[in-house]
Design a protein around this motif. Sequence first.
Motif, short mmCIF file in Angstrom:
data_model
loop_
_atom_site.label_atom_id
_atom_site.label_comp_id
_atom_site.label_asym_id
_atom_site.label_seq_id
_atom_site.Cartn_x
_atom_site.Cartn_y
_atom_site.Cartn_z
N VAL A 169 0.67 -1.32 -0.03
CA VAL A 169 0.01 -0.07 -0.01
C VAL A 169 1.01 1.29 -0.16
O VAL A 169 0.53 2.40 -0.71
N VAL A 170 1.95 1.15 0.74
CA VAL A 170 2.91 2.36 0.64
C VAL A 170 3.50 2.49 -0.94
O VAL A 170 3.30 3.47 -1.13
N ARG A 171 3.97 1.34 -1.37
CA ARG A 171 4.46 1.63 -2.44
C ARG A 171 3.53 2.05 -3.51
O ARG A 171 3.77 3.00 -4.59
N LEU A 172 2.52 1.51 -3.67
CA LEU A 172 1.42 1.96 -4.59
C LEU A 172 0.72 3.27 -4.35
O LEU A 172 0.47 4.04 -5.58
N THR A 173 0.56 3.63 -3.37
CA THR A 173 0.22 5.03 -3.05
C THR A 173 1.38 6.04 -3.58
O THR A 173 0.72 6.83 -4.53
N ASN A 174 2.46 5.75 -3.32
CA ASN A 174 3.77 6.56 -3.96
C ASN A 174 3.54 6.40 -5.51
O ASN A 174 3.68 7.69 -6.04
N LEU A 175 3.38 5.15 -6.13
CA LEU A 175 3.38 5.13 -7.44
C LEU A 175 2.36 5.92 -8.06
O LEU A 175 2.43 6.73 -9.02
N GLY A 176 1.21 5.70 -7.46
CA GLY A 176 -0.09 6.40 -7.89
C GLY A 176 0.03 7.84 -8.07
O GLY A 176 -0.41 8.56 -9.08
N ILE A 177 0.49 8.35 -6.87
CA ILE A 177 0.70 9.68 -6.93
C ILE A 177 1.66 10.29 -7.74
O ILE A 177 1.49 11.22 -8.54
N ARG A 178 2.85 9.59 -8.11
CA ARG A 178 3.87 10.06 -8.83
C ARG A 178 3.21 9.92 -10.36
O ARG A 178 3.91 10.54 -11.32
N GLU A 179 2.27 8.90 -10.67
CA GLU A 179 2.06 8.49 -11.94
C GLU A 179 0.96 9.72 -12.58
O GLU A 179 0.86 9.59 -13.86
N VAL A 180 0.44 10.78 -11.68
CA VAL A 180 -0.44 11.51 -12.17
C VAL A 180 0.24 12.55 -13.10
O VAL A 180 1.53 12.99 -12.85
N ILE A 185 -0.62 18.27 -12.80
CA ILE A 185 -0.01 18.96 -11.82
C ILE A 185 0.31 20.49 -12.18
O ILE A 185 -0.17 21.28 -11.46
N GLU A 186 0.81 20.66 -13.20
CA GLU A 186 0.92 22.03 -13.81
C GLU A 186 -0.49 22.82 -13.62
O GLU A 186 -0.51 23.93 -13.18
N ALA A 187 -1.37 22.14 -14.35
CA ALA A 187 -2.73 22.86 -14.36
C ALA A 187 -3.42 23.30 -12.86
O ALA A 187 -3.68 24.31 -12.71
N SER A 188 -3.08 22.37 -11.96
CA SER A 188 -3.56 22.57 -10.84
C SER A 188 -2.67 23.89 -10.08
O SER A 188 -3.42 24.82 -9.20
N GLN A 203 -4.55 14.93 -7.09
CA GLN A 203 -3.54 13.62 -6.93
C GLN A 203 -4.31 12.51 -6.23
O GLN A 203 -4.10 11.29 -7.06
N LEU A 204 -4.92 12.59 -5.06
CA LEU A 204 -5.32 11.29 -4.43
C LEU A 204 -6.76 10.72 -5.27
O LEU A 204 -6.44 9.56 -5.66
N PRO A 205 -7.57 11.56 -5.67
CA PRO A 205 -8.62 10.92 -6.84
C PRO A 205 -8.02 10.38 -7.98
O PRO A 205 -8.45 9.17 -8.44
N LEU A 206 -7.15 10.73 -8.48
CA LEU A 206 -6.39 10.31 -9.61
C LEU A 206 -5.66 9.07 -9.27
O LEU A 206 -5.39 8.17 -10.31
N ALA A 207 -5.00 8.85 -8.12
CA ALA A 207 -4.25 8.01 -7.62
C ALA A 207 -5.02 6.73 -7.02
O ALA A 207 -4.43 5.73 -6.90
#
Lengths: 281, 397
Positions: A169-180, A185-188, A203-207
């Motif tokens: 869960v740690v790894r995939l949270t990290n990955l999910g957020i970095r994948e956005v 990110i620039e838009a927000s 970030q969280l909704p997209l991850a």
Amino acid sequence: MNNIPQLPLVKWVDVAVSYLRSNARWIFDPISDFLDAFVNIISDGLMILPPLVFIALMVIITVILTKKIWGLPVFVLLGLSLIWNLDFWEGTMLTLALILSSSMIAIVIGIPVGIWMAKNRTVEGIVKPILDFMQTMPAFVYLIPAVSFFGIGMVPGIIASVIFAMPPVVRLTNLGIREVSTELIEASDAFGATGWQKLYKVQLPLAKNTIMQGVNQTIMLALSMVVIASMIGAEGLGTEVYRAIGRNQAGQGFASGIAIVILAIILDRLIQVLNKKKYSI
Amino acid sequence: MNKIEVRELTKIFGKNPKQGIKLLKEGQSKDAILEKTGMTVGVNRVSFDVKEGEVFVIMGLSGSGKSTLVRLINRLIEPSHGSILVDGEDLSKMDKKALIETRRKKMSMVFQNFGLFPHRTIIENTGFGLEVQGAEKAEVETQSKRALKMVGLKGYEDQYPKQLSGGMQQRVGLARALANDPDILLMDEAFSALDPLIRKDMQDELLDLQQTMKKTILFITHDLDEALKIGDRIALMKDGVIVQIGTPEEIMIKPSDEYVEKFVEDVDRSKVFTAAHVMIRPETIQIEKHGPRVALQRMKQAGISSVYVTKNNHELYGIVTAEVAAQAVENGVKDLEAIVIKDVPTVSMETTLNDLFAVIYDSPIPVAVTEGKFLKGIIVRGAVLAALAGNEVNLGE
């Protein structure tokens, strides 16, 4: 090599463990009490319902979630009935309590750590090797200090399960957020979102999907710790398996193994249903 | 009035930007710095002003630093050196809070690949800027609806971005940028991902909107035709440096160096030049004092077959052709009024050559160029063709 004295690693760890054992009770005792109460509430809650009501409730929930009558609901009905029939009901509820409490703890700690890793390179650099360590160190090894610090029973079982189950869960949270994507990110940023707004609104909704995969894996890993945890007195289906091994009872071992498999399939499928996407990316 | 003033803006990607800036100031080239220090000069001491209400285009090929430049302006990328003044306030010196405030109130951005949030509906996307400002829900909704209406997307509020075509998605991007009514729009290759027909529509629409909005627009593109079409002024970038700033005409007619010249070579000149560039001074007579005889005389002198008639000093009145004038003289008609053709083809000063073709093609007589009621010049076919072929154009205003 003979000239170099052996590194006293064994001694160091032993000294550290025994020091902590006698001097860090003030940390371990409250944790132990809390976990004990926590898992008791869950298992009592699960066992408050008679099996028949519990099975009916689970089937109804599954129908509502999957919007199907056939398939998973039928499996839930037959699977849980079989467990009841084989007289594994109490063991199953205890196991479920162990899985739920350890994965909840793993998730509550794991997701924030994952977010922190995604936002900070240094943290990522520190946490990653720790996660590797947690996942590759044989689970039996940290049963020993767990027993030293927390005694035997459910609590060290939870501790061991949390350590073993948290990395995904740690790894995939990290990955999910970095994948956005950078553009989002620039838009927000360009519209003046603060760091927290960016996290909650973008970030969280997209991850979410990736994070939920991590949650799923964490729960499955917690389940796989059941038998090992039973070696240090965590009650449940694992105890049945462990006992069957000791007494060389193939039938009993297989039957309790089947109960674990049924539990695993139900948990896995239900989480996947919860994780259905509302929009396509 | 200058809305944005950019001075010496520089971005160096690498470990020691300070050293890079020192080398740049010593006159070292981008390549030399890369070789010596391993650092990449993204934008090299760029300075320019953007006037209020102006469409300022930054044009360059990929790798020229234009996308980096636009991100330096709202500090999505931190500048290594230089200043960005918006309404006299220096963005480069702002703390985080002031920067967020400026991004919320003064400028918004449109992205090449739209940058829409896939998990939010169209209206939620549009209202994002207002939402993060903490505006009231009702306010967010009214403003978002207004912005969506402006870009022609009424009725799509509850769809998700992936349900819309590319062109429509970028309209949402534009609506999102307009929703919080900023003074400045930063548009980073906003139309580059769209196919050519849609792109042209969006350009026209942006120009239409701009007529009423009067925003200050900083538009990034790699497409010179696009730059010439929508830019009030254009800055051409190469290797992180601005090589020329000027109006579309200046860039076309007086390219500052070989690089720009090469660039403008292939441009469709018919879209750049206007009637004002190719018109000639007309031979005229005045309705109040001249008759058919003078008209014929003038035509003979100038060797032309028709002459324009004006009244009240340069107001367009009509045209007289040689045949009719000769006949009138023969028949003893004294009054010019009787033989003036009043229905003459006219175009405005801003009409592009492209649009001029249709008018000229159908017209046997020279086309009049007018500004309001006044006759400014006339256009003969030869001048148009010459302009398309070479450099023979007027460089007045």
